[in-house]
Motif scaffolding. Structure first.
Motif, PDB file in Angstrom:
ATOM      1  N   TYR A  56       0.858  -1.211   0.000  1.00 48.19           N
ATOM      2  CA  TYR A  56       0.000   0.000   0.000  1.00 48.19           C
ATOM      3  C   TYR A  56       0.889   1.255   0.000  1.00 48.19           C
ATOM      4  N   GLU A  58       3.895   1.530  -1.006  1.00 47.95           N
ATOM      5  CA  GLU A  58       4.620   1.622  -2.294  1.00 47.95           C
ATOM      6  C   GLU A  58       3.668   1.900  -3.464  1.00 47.95           C
ATOM      7  N   LYS A  59       2.412   2.113  -3.145  1.00 43.51           N
ATOM      8  CA  LYS A  59       1.349   2.412  -4.121  1.00 43.51           C
ATOM      9  C   LYS A  59       1.137   1.275  -5.113  1.00 43.51           C
ATOM     10  N   LYS A  60       1.433   0.039  -4.669  1.00 41.91           N
ATOM     11  CA  LYS A  60       1.197  -1.115  -5.538  1.00 41.91           C
ATOM     12  C   LYS A  60      -0.227  -1.622  -5.381  1.00 41.91           C
ATOM     13  N   ASP A  62      -4.288  -0.300  -3.604  1.00 41.82           N
ATOM     14  CA  ASP A  62      -5.077   0.728  -2.937  1.00 41.82           C
ATOM     15  C   ASP A  62      -5.951   0.067  -1.896  1.00 41.82           C
ATOM     16  N   GLU A 149       7.128   7.014  -1.824  1.00 44.18           N
ATOM     17  CA  GLU A 149       6.030   6.341  -1.117  1.00 44.18           C
ATOM     18  C   GLU A 149       4.866   7.286  -0.837  1.00 44.18           C
ATOM     19  N   ARG A 150       3.722   6.665  -0.631  1.00 48.72           N
ATOM     20  CA  ARG A 150       2.510   7.372  -0.231  1.00 48.72           C
ATOM     21  C   ARG A 150       2.830   8.218   1.006  1.00 48.72           C
TER      22      ARG A 150
END
Ligand code: DGP
Length: 210
Positions: A56, A58-60, A62, A149-150
């Motif tokens: 999450y 690493e925005k892989k 949602d 990262e987020r």
């Protein structure tokens, strides 16, 4: 007579404040002075829940905001048996982020209140000391770019900082604000002084709960 418990020491702060470096240096200094100490960090990305959180960040993937909040908290809860065991054995735990990051980061999102955000962490082992590494957004920016990262944007980090300021008003938590703009060695000295005091007093009081 029961053996002396370790202290639960937490470092909090916004990105670039130097938490990880200071946690490592503190653990090393404590070990070198003959005090059993280990570092932990949250999120602990190696567990099944931690892997979900990591992807999450690493925005892989949602995840819905409440859901991810509860996962971050679950990641702390799953480590509680280990934390308690180590503390009982006399090991001081130096923890890189804890429930306060949980509350500050989620409540910085629209539509969340601090009160709701703190609820899932109620009952976690209470730190004997929480050191907040204070660094202005301008000084943080001088330390380099944010990563990919987020959450790593200056607008979001400013909102997080404000939430931490609200959290630090809670007198039931032993907060110490550390000036993180000083040199690495001087910040280390401040942190070590507070930690040694805490380790001595923690031995005389039972571990509390958040
Ligand atoms: P770190 O591995 O220390 O860089 O932390 C990863 C990121 O996750 C960082 O931006 C802070 C954020 N974070 C840490 N704990 C929590 C939490 O409990 N909830 C939320 N929403 N974010 C958190």
């Amino acid at each position: 007579m029961a053996s002396k418990r370790g202290a639960l020491i937490v470092l909090e702060g916004v990105d670039k404040a130097g938490k990880t470096t200071q946690c490592q240096k503190l653990v090393q200094a404590l070990q070198q002075s003959g005090r059993p100490a280990e570092m932990m960090r949250f999120p602990e990305r190696s567990t099944t829940i931690g892997k979900l959180i990591s992807s999450y960040l690493e925005k892989k993937n949602d995840l819905e905001d409440h859901t991810v909040h509860l996962l971050f908290s679950a990641n702390r809860w799953e480590l509680v048996p280990l934390m308690k065991k180590k503390l009982e054995q006399g090991t001081t735990l130096v923890v890189d982020r804890y429930a306060f990051s949980g509350a500050a980061f989620t409540s910085a999102k629209p539509g969340f209140c601090l009160d709701w955000c703190m609820k899932p962490d109620v009952g976690l082992p209470k730190p004997d000391l929480v050191m907040f590494l204070q660094l202005s957004p301008a000084e943080a920016a001088l330390r380099g770019q944010f990563g990919e990262e987020r959450y790593e944007t200056s607008v979001f980090q400013k909102a997080v900082q404000q939430k931490f300021e609200q959290l630090m008003k809670d007198p039931s938590v032993n907060w110490q604000v550390i000036d993180a703009s000083k040199s690495v060695e001087n910040v280390h000295k401040d942190i070590t002084t507070h930690s040694l005091n805490t380790i001595n007093t923690a031995q005389t009081v039972p571990l509390g709960e958040l």
